[in-house]
Design a protein around this motif. Structure first.
Motif, PDB file in Angstrom:
ATOM      1  N   LYS A   5      16.945  -2.335  12.653  1.00 27.65           N
ATOM      2  CA  LYS A   5      18.293  -2.215  12.093  1.00 27.65           C
ATOM      3  C   LYS A   5      18.957  -3.584  12.063  1.00 27.65           C
ATOM      4  O   LYS A   5      18.478  -4.531  12.684  1.00 27.65           O
ATOM      5  CB  LYS A   5      19.142  -1.284  12.958  1.00 27.65           C
ATOM      6  N   VAL A   6      20.067  -3.659  11.362  1.00 28.48           N
ATOM      7  CA  VAL A   6      20.775  -4.932  11.285  1.00 28.48           C
ATOM      8  C   VAL A   6      22.263  -4.687  11.459  1.00 28.48           C
ATOM      9  O   VAL A   6      22.782  -3.653  11.035  1.00 28.48           O
ATOM     10  CB  VAL A   6      20.454  -5.630   9.940  1.00 28.48           C
TER      11      VAL A   6
ATOM     12  N   ALA B 261      27.699  -9.581   3.699  1.00 33.87           N
ATOM     13  CA  ALA B 261      26.277  -9.326   3.457  1.00 33.87           C
ATOM     14  C   ALA B 261      25.436 -10.496   3.930  1.00 33.87           C
ATOM     15  O   ALA B 261      25.934 -11.596   4.153  1.00 33.87           O
ATOM     16  CB  ALA B 261      26.058  -9.083   1.962  1.00 33.87           C
ATOM     17  N   ALA B 262      24.121 -10.261   4.014  1.00 31.74           N
ATOM     18  CA  ALA B 262      23.279 -11.077   4.895  1.00 31.74           C
ATOM     19  C   ALA B 262      23.335 -12.590   4.760  1.00 31.74           C
ATOM     20  O   ALA B 262      23.637 -13.236   5.748  1.00 31.74           O
ATOM     21  CB  ALA B 262      21.854 -10.602   4.788  1.00 31.74           C
ATOM     22  N   PRO B 263      23.031 -13.225   3.640  1.00 34.97           N
ATOM     23  CA  PRO B 263      22.949 -14.681   3.797  1.00 34.97           C
ATOM     24  C   PRO B 263      24.321 -15.340   3.980  1.00 34.97           C
ATOM     25  O   PRO B 263      24.374 -16.493   4.367  1.00 34.97           O
ATOM     26  CB  PRO B 263      22.276 -15.147   2.503  1.00 34.97           C
ATOM     27  N   LEU B 264      25.394 -14.603   3.726  1.00 37.59           N
ATOM     28  CA  LEU B 264      26.721 -15.214   3.854  1.00 37.59           C
ATOM     29  C   LEU B 264      27.175 -15.271   5.301  1.00 37.59           C
ATOM     30  O   LEU B 264      27.528 -16.325   5.814  1.00 37.59           O
ATOM     31  CB  LEU B 264      27.751 -14.415   3.045  1.00 37.59           C
ATOM     32  N   GLY B 265      27.172 -14.123   5.956  1.00 36.93           N
ATOM     33  CA  GLY B 265      27.684 -14.084   7.315  1.00 36.93           C
ATOM     34  C   GLY B 265      26.558 -14.144   8.334  1.00 36.93           C
ATOM     35  O   GLY B 265      25.405 -14.375   7.998  1.00 36.93           O
ATOM     36  N   ILE B 266      26.951 -13.934   9.597  1.00 40.04           N
ATOM     37  CA  ILE B 266      25.964 -13.900  10.668  1.00 40.04           C
ATOM     38  C   ILE B 266      25.452 -12.474  10.798  1.00 40.04           C
ATOM     39  O   ILE B 266      26.219 -11.528  10.644  1.00 40.04           O
ATOM     40  CB  ILE B 266      26.614 -14.353  11.980  1.00 40.04           C
ATOM     41  N   VAL B 267      24.167 -12.317  11.060  1.00 36.58           N
ATOM     42  CA  VAL B 267      23.643 -10.967  11.288  1.00 36.58           C
ATOM     43  C   VAL B 267      23.011 -10.900  12.666  1.00 36.58           C
ATOM     44  O   VAL B 267      22.569 -11.898  13.203  1.00 36.58           O
ATOM     45  CB  VAL B 267      22.592 -10.572  10.243  1.00 36.58           C
ATOM     46  N   PHE B 268      23.038  -9.717  13.240  1.00 43.71           N
ATOM     47  CA  PHE B 268      22.233  -9.421  14.414  1.00 43.71           C
ATOM     48  C   PHE B 268      21.079  -8.561  13.957  1.00 43.71           C
ATOM     49  O   PHE B 268      21.274  -7.602  13.229  1.00 43.71           O
ATOM     50  CB  PHE B 268      23.057  -8.655  15.459  1.00 43.71           C
ATOM     51  N   TYR B 269      19.865  -8.937  14.389  1.00 45.50           N
ATOM     52  CA  TYR B 269      18.696  -8.180  13.996  1.00 45.50           C
ATOM     53  C   TYR B 269      18.208  -7.418  15.217  1.00 45.50           C
ATOM     54  O   TYR B 269      18.044  -7.989  16.288  1.00 45.50           O
ATOM     55  CB  TYR B 269      17.609  -9.116  13.491  1.00 45.50           C
ATOM     56  N   ILE B 270      18.027  -6.118  15.054  1.00 46.48           N
ATOM     57  CA  ILE B 270      17.677  -5.289  16.201  1.00 46.48           C
ATOM     58  C   ILE B 270      16.381  -4.556  15.920  1.00 46.48           C
ATOM     59  O   ILE B 270      16.315  -3.698  15.049  1.00 46.48           O
ATOM     60  CB  ILE B 270      18.790  -4.271  16.492  1.00 46.48           C
ATOM     61  N   ASP B 271      15.324  -4.924  16.660  1.00 49.37           N
ATOM     62  CA  ASP B 271      14.121  -4.112  16.614  1.00 49.37           C
ATOM     63  C   ASP B 271      13.681  -3.864  18.047  1.00 49.37           C
ATOM     64  O   ASP B 271      14.383  -4.223  18.998  1.00 49.37           O
ATOM     65  CB  ASP B 271      13.029  -4.779  15.770  1.00 49.37           C
TER      66      ASP B 271
ATOM     67  N   SER C 262      20.375 -12.388  17.861  1.00 48.85           N
ATOM     68  CA  SER C 262      20.885 -13.012  16.652  1.00 48.85           C
ATOM     69  C   SER C 262      19.787 -13.254  15.632  1.00 48.85           C
ATOM     70  O   SER C 262      18.645 -13.518  15.978  1.00 48.85           O
ATOM     71  CB  SER C 262      21.558 -14.334  17.009  1.00 48.85           C
ATOM     72  N   GLY C 263      20.167 -13.157  14.372  1.00 46.09           N
ATOM     73  CA  GLY C 263      19.220 -13.393  13.296  1.00 46.09           C
ATOM     74  C   GLY C 263      19.654 -14.549  12.425  1.00 46.09           C
ATOM     75  O   GLY C 263      19.411 -14.554  11.226  1.00 46.09           O
ATOM     76  N   ASP C 264      20.323 -15.518  13.019  1.00 43.07           N
ATOM     77  CA  ASP C 264      20.886 -16.628  12.259  1.00 43.07           C
ATOM     78  C   ASP C 264      20.587 -17.906  13.036  1.00 43.07           C
ATOM     79  O   ASP C 264      20.868 -17.997  14.229  1.00 43.07           O
ATOM     80  CB  ASP C 264      22.394 -16.419  12.119  1.00 43.07           C
ATOM     81  N   LEU C 265      19.994 -18.872  12.379  1.00 40.53           N
ATOM     82  CA  LEU C 265      19.489 -20.055  13.078  1.00 40.53           C
ATOM     83  C   LEU C 265      20.582 -20.780  13.852  1.00 40.53           C
ATOM     84  O   LEU C 265      20.438 -21.091  15.041  1.00 40.53           O
ATOM     85  CB  LEU C 265      18.871 -20.993  12.038  1.00 40.53           C
ATOM     86  N   PHE C 266      21.713 -21.021  13.179  1.00 38.45           N
ATOM     87  CA  PHE C 266      22.762 -21.790  13.853  1.00 38.45           C
ATOM     88  C   PHE C 266      23.417 -20.969  14.966  1.00 38.45           C
ATOM     89  O   PHE C 266      23.804 -21.503  15.999  1.00 38.45           O
ATOM     90  CB  PHE C 266      23.813 -22.241  12.842  1.00 38.45           C
ATOM     91  N   ASN C 267      23.513 -19.671  14.731  1.00 34.37           N
ATOM     92  CA  ASN C 267      24.079 -18.816  15.771  1.00 34.37           C
ATOM     93  C   ASN C 267      23.187 -18.804  17.007  1.00 34.37           C
ATOM     94  O   ASN C 267      23.675 -18.830  18.139  1.00 34.37           O
ATOM     95  CB  ASN C 267      24.257 -17.407  15.214  1.00 34.37           C
TER      96      ASN C 267
ATOM     97  N   ILE D 137      12.583  -9.120   6.369  1.00 32.45           N
ATOM     98  CA  ILE D 137      13.361  -9.604   5.219  1.00 32.45           C
ATOM     99  C   ILE D 137      14.082  -8.445   4.549  1.00 32.45           C
ATOM    100  O   ILE D 137      15.276  -8.523   4.231  1.00 32.45           O
ATOM    101  CB  ILE D 137      12.428 -10.319   4.232  1.00 32.45           C
ATOM    102  N   ASN D 138      13.356  -7.335   4.352  1.00 30.27           N
ATOM    103  CA  ASN D 138      13.981  -6.216   3.657  1.00 30.27           C
ATOM    104  C   ASN D 138      15.124  -5.627   4.454  1.00 30.27           C
ATOM    105  O   ASN D 138      16.143  -5.232   3.888  1.00 30.27           O
ATOM    106  CB  ASN D 138      12.943  -5.124   3.384  1.00 30.27           C
ATOM    107  N   THR D 139      14.956  -5.584   5.779  1.00 34.09           N
ATOM    108  CA  THR D 139      16.029  -5.016   6.585  1.00 34.09           C
ATOM    109  C   THR D 139      17.289  -5.855   6.497  1.00 34.09           C
ATOM    110  O   THR D 139      18.394  -5.348   6.344  1.00 34.09           O
ATOM    111  CB  THR D 139      15.598  -4.937   8.058  1.00 34.09           C
ATOM    112  N   VAL D 140      17.123  -7.183   6.593  1.00 35.96           N
ATOM    113  CA  VAL D 140      18.314  -8.035   6.646  1.00 35.96           C
ATOM    114  C   VAL D 140      18.927  -8.205   5.274  1.00 35.96           C
ATOM    115  O   VAL D 140      20.134  -8.061   5.092  1.00 35.96           O
ATOM    116  CB  VAL D 140      17.958  -9.406   7.258  1.00 35.96           C
TER     117      VAL D 140
END
Lengths: 144, 227, 96, 489
Positions: free
Chosen positions: D57-58, D65-75, D121-126, D474-477
């Motif tokens: 989940k994300v 939406a994904a590339p704009l903001g920060i996302v948390f990736y949860i698996d 986190s799913g964002d490099l800078f974050n 990729i598809n999830t995020v």
């Protein structure tokens, strides 16, 4: 000769030179100097060089600062036309973050330097390292 | 000998860095995310300053983390230097006539300037961090001018806690309302006016107070190291 | 008009450079403060005046900045010098 | 439901901000609030575990939406690490009844918030920001004993770590300049194909070295022994057990998603094997117990890196198994060893003065070594199998040799423990008190895990499969919005 003229008049070239110089001097300060304060200063220079590179990534040729100035102009299409010519705001935000982080880390390093100086009366890293080893041996053998 | 190896190493390092960095031509970055943000930021947040929109809305969690790092640094420095809460029993020298007078004149100016920077963060360059730094400088100037007038540790602590809590609570309110943490809420208002951009100015106010209190704390614990 | 501005810029940067040089090359703390304050203040003011010739509509801001510089730089340098003096750092007396 | 996982990061921060003020009214109870918070986090995670289920989940931070903001990736992998972090933090929580400095709790809370942020986190800078939060909090915690040596060790640790962070930031700057994005899923679309040349490699090296500082990766791990032998025992346990494994987790994500190139894998294999060999030999020559454990921790991290660098599903599975095993075992070993903080030769006859503790130590150390019925054996077996499958025979031999060295120093230690000679009265140590509960719980978890081995293996295989599925990430995020603006590069 013409090529060299072109290169030396480029702003890009000089920005690269400045950032590389800052990074290299910073690494020299951290890795090769024996003085703790110089290490902290080297850290500051290193962070500054990296930040220049990061903020450089957002620059666009002939673009404007990312602030909508014509506030009275509320037509959405006009605003969109203005924002399309703006530089990338994301690296600016990231550099703001990175600067604050670097400031915190450096303040912490300085406070450690103060403490170490009060304890040992010197800031020479070799002397300090020997002192640390000696303390360790003392504490290991003293516990009995 | 060691000197030459050092020089050799540094020269090699600079050449490598130069080779890596030179192909990054200035002004031609692809800006994949930047273009999208530029196109939608005004609509999404209502802030005229797009950097503010990124700092507080698109990358709001980064800002929270950064705030936490500053707080961590201040706390750790407090532990390391062992802040002595005694109210200045040792008579340290006064700052002298010049600084005392200048502080009297400058303090209100700096205060107004700091608040201006913080409150106009969504309209003009500046914002919580910059304003917070000026705020801390203003209070530190008072301490410099009159060492008896020490920064009250307890007061800054309370401001610090409340401002940080306010930032998170503003995020949590949007979590409660819309199910998303740190989403901008409140009315976006008219673009470019002081009362616009929804919750962003409130966030910046909390941020500015927090940063100001944090830096003041940090400076006072660095200044009050027992001799 | 812009030529005058350029002249101001050039002289300003020369003073700034001299100030930086003095900060490194001067023999003791007090001399360094001297170089750092006086030359740098003059250099910044000249640079700001150069900006005035490029963008005359910004005169208000520039005046404020110059006033602020004139007010704060001497104060800070005097505070620094005073702190050094109170901590017992002696004045350089060797005259080559 | 999974949206509430953001509270994992936010609530520790909130409590940390508030604690210095409310501690005046709570007094000695203030330490308890942290434990309650961790219990709540466990409930939160347990609640979300089922809802995550088979598909990751994300969480969109700020609703962008994904590339704009920060996302948390949860698996499941992230959830598993979050749960283990919470459990170990709860066991190690410094709940003292007297002489409380509330700022210690604050630093622990901030460290934990950093851990959760880095894991999810799913964002490099974050990731960089939360990694720094974790790092700064650990600088403060390392210097808590307030001895001169701990200050110097802390300073060196800070310098190495800050150098690494600057490298990581440089890597992020390079990546941003070439791609214009910091979202990992977005980058996973771009980097593997479009940046497969010298600049992609340099960014990869910078990021791996930068985040490798905490992962005890070979060239940047010389802070480990000093810090672990001078810091507070609970902090050491947390750093060696949890934080280093979290950093390895970041490196795993990087090499799977961003830099899936054979050269990078080979480089990591090299670093890993050097780390294992250097770690084992340094442990062999170590003079006191804490240092020995610190060096063996370096070697174990090297093993995990080797497993991940195989980059096959079996390798990832072996790496996760080794990481979890070490994550549960090392804190217990450090807590047991913290009372025997003296030179090894003084430990002769320890078994007589404290038989239970030394027996436990021996069992745990045997598991660390990988002696058959114990859980460590199964993890190491997985590693050897995946090395076999990839035909890395030289590597296999080197790992076995390192294990022999490990066996040599560990058995030397056991012989000392069970020597007949009586310990001098004034040197006698008993291991008991506050450390006992975490040690017993952790070893209980490890030994009970043996009974559920098949079940555990199955779920590990599932996790490894989910982790190596790049398309799913990729598809999830990014959702259905595929290939955003890829033509620009």
């Amino acid at each position: 000769m013409m090529i060299w003229d072109d290169i030396f008049l480029e702003v890009d070239f000089w920005i690269n030179i400045v950032s590389i110089a800052l990074i290299v001097i910073g690494i020299y300060g951290i890795v090769f100097s024996q003085h703790l304060l110089r290490m902290v200063f080297g850290l500051g220079l290193l962070e500054a060089g990296v930040n220049i590179l990061l903020v450089k990534a957002g620059y666009q040729k002939e673009a404007i600062a990312p602030i909508v100035t014509q506030a009275s102009d509320t037509m959405m299409s006009n605003i969109l036309a203005a924002t399309a010519q703006m530089v990338d705001p994301v690296p600016q935000a990231m550099v703001l973050t990175a600067i604050v982080i670097a400031a915190g880390v450096q303040a912490l390093a300085l406070s450690l330097v103060i403490r170490i100086y009060k304890k040992y009366g010197t800031l020479d890293s070799h002397v300090l390292f020997l002192a640390m080893e000696r303390d360790r041996h003392l504490s290991l053998n003293q516990k009995d | 000998m060691q000197r030459w190896t050092t020089i050799l190493f540094l020269t090699g390092l600079s050449i490598v860095l130069f080779a890596i960095i030179t192909p990054l031509v200035l002004g031609q970055s692809p800006m994949l995310v930047g273009k999208l943000i530029n196109a939608s930021a005004v609509n999404d947040t209502g802030a005229a300053n797009l950097v503010t929109a990124v700092v507080l809305a698109y990358r709001g969690l980064d800002t929270l983390g950064e705030l936490a790092i500053l707080f961590t640094a201040a706390t750790a420095i407090g532990i390391i230097l062992g802040t002595t809460d005694k109210t200045q029993t040792t008579s340290s020298p006064t700052a002298g006539f010049i600084v005392a007078t200048a502080a009297k004149v400058l303090f209100p100016l700096l205060l107004v300037f700091a608040l201006y920077i913080i409150l106009h963060g969504h309209l003009t360059p500046g914002g919580g961090f910059q304003g917070g730094a000026v705020l801390a400088a203003a209070f530190f100037l008072l301490t410099l001018a009159d060492s008896g007038n020490n920064i009250k540790h307890k007061v800054t602590q309370v401001i610090e806690a409340l401002a940080g809590t306010a930032f998170i609570v503003l995020g949590l309110v949007s979590f409660a309302l819309q199910g998303v943490f740190l989403q901008p809420w409140l009315d976006k208002g008219e673009l470019g006016s002081l009362f616009s951009a929804g919750s962003l100015p409130l966030l910046y106010l909390a941020l500015g107070l927090k940063v100001g209190a944090e830096l003041a704390n940090l400076l006072s614990s660095l200044a009050n190291v027992e001799k | 008009m812009q030529l005058i501005g350029d002249i101001f810029f050039l002289s300003g940067t020369i003073f700034l450079f001299l100030g930086a040089l003095g900060l490194i090359r001067m023999p003791d703390v007090y001399n360094r403060i001297q170089a750092g304050t006086k030359a740098v203040t003059l250099g910044s003011i000249l640079t700001l005046m150069g900006i005035f010739f490029y963008f005359p509509q910004w005169w208000g801001h520039l005046c404020l900045i110059i006033l602020f510089l004139l007010f704060t730089n001497p104060v800070s340098s005097s505070a620094l010098a005073r702190a050094f003096y109170r901590n017992g750092i002696s004045v350089w007396t060797k005259t080559k | 439901m999974q949206d509430s996982l953001i509270l994992l990061v936010v609530l520790p921060l909130l409590l940390a901000f508030l604690l210095p003020v409310i501690a005046r009214y709570l007094g000695n109870l203030s330490g308890l609030t942290g434990s309650l918070l961790l219990l709540f986090n466990i409930l939160l995670l347990a609640n979300a575990w089922n809802s995550v289920g088979y598909s990751p989940k994300v969480i969109l931070l700020g609703g962008f939406a994904a590339p704009l903001g920060i996302v948390f990736y949860i698996d499941k992998l992230n959830m598993l690490f979050a749960i283990l972090t919470t459990i170990i933090a709860l066991l190690l929580w410094p709940c003292r009844t007297h002489n409380t400095d509330v700022r210690e709790y604050v630093l622990w809370l901030l460290l934990l918030a950093g851990c959760y942020g880095v894991i999810l986190s799913g964002d490099l800078f974050n990731i960089y920001v939360f990694y720094e939060l974790l790092a700064v909090a650990s600088y403060g915690l390392v210097t808590l004993p307030a001895t001169g040596a701990s200050y110097i060790a802390g300073f060196r640790y800070l310098m190495i770590s800050a150098l690494g962070s600057a490298f990581a930031l440089l890597g992020i700057a390079l990546i941003y300049s070439f791609t214009g994005s910091v979202n990992i899923a977005h980058l996973a679309q771009i980097i593997p194909d479009h940046l497969h040349h010298i600049w992609g490699y340099s960014a990869a090296l910078l990021l791996i070295i930068g985040f490798g500082v905490k992962a005890e990766l070979f060239p940047v791990n010389f802070w480990v022994a000093e810090v672990y032998s001078h810091a507070d025992k609970r902090v050491t346990a947390l750093l060696a057990g949890v934080v280093s494994k979290i950093a390895v987790l970041i490196i795993l994500r990087f090499i799977i998603l961003l830099f899936p190139w054979q050269d990078i894998f080979n480089f990591l294999l090299l670093l890993g094997i050097i780390g294992v060999i250097v770690g084992e030999f340094a442990a062999f020559y170590a003079q006191d117990l804490l240092r020995l454990l610190a060096f063996s921790s370096i070697a174990q991290s090297g093993l995990v890196i080797i497993a991940f660098a195989c980059a096959t599903e079996a390798g990832i599975m072996a790496g996760i198994a080794l990481a979890i095993h070490h994550l549960l075992l090392k804190p217990a070993l450090f807590l047991l060893a913290s009372h025997c903080d003296r030179s090894i030769n003084d430990l002769a006859g320890l078994a007589k003065s404290s038989p239970w503790a030394s027996a436990l130590f021996v069992i745990l150390a045997l598991s660390l070594l990988g002696v058959p019925p114990l859980p460590g054996f199964w993890a190491k077996l997985l590693l050897l199998q995946s090395l076999m499958a990839e035909q890395y025979l030289l590597l296999l031999v080197l790992v076995l040799l390192a294990t022999i060295v490990e066996a040599a120093y560990l058995f030397r230690l056991f012989m000392l423990f069970y020597q007949r000679q009586e310990m001098p009265e004034q040197k006698r140590i008993t291991i008991q008190g506050q450390e006992l509960y975490p040690v017993i719980t952790l070893s209980g978890i490890l030994l009970l895990g043996l009974f559920f081995l098949p079940l555990f293996m199955d779920s590990l295989r599932e996790i490894a499969m989910q982790t190596s599925n790049i398309e799913a990430y990729i598809n999830t995020v990014l959702g259905k919005v595929q290939h955003i603006g890829e033509g620009n590069i």
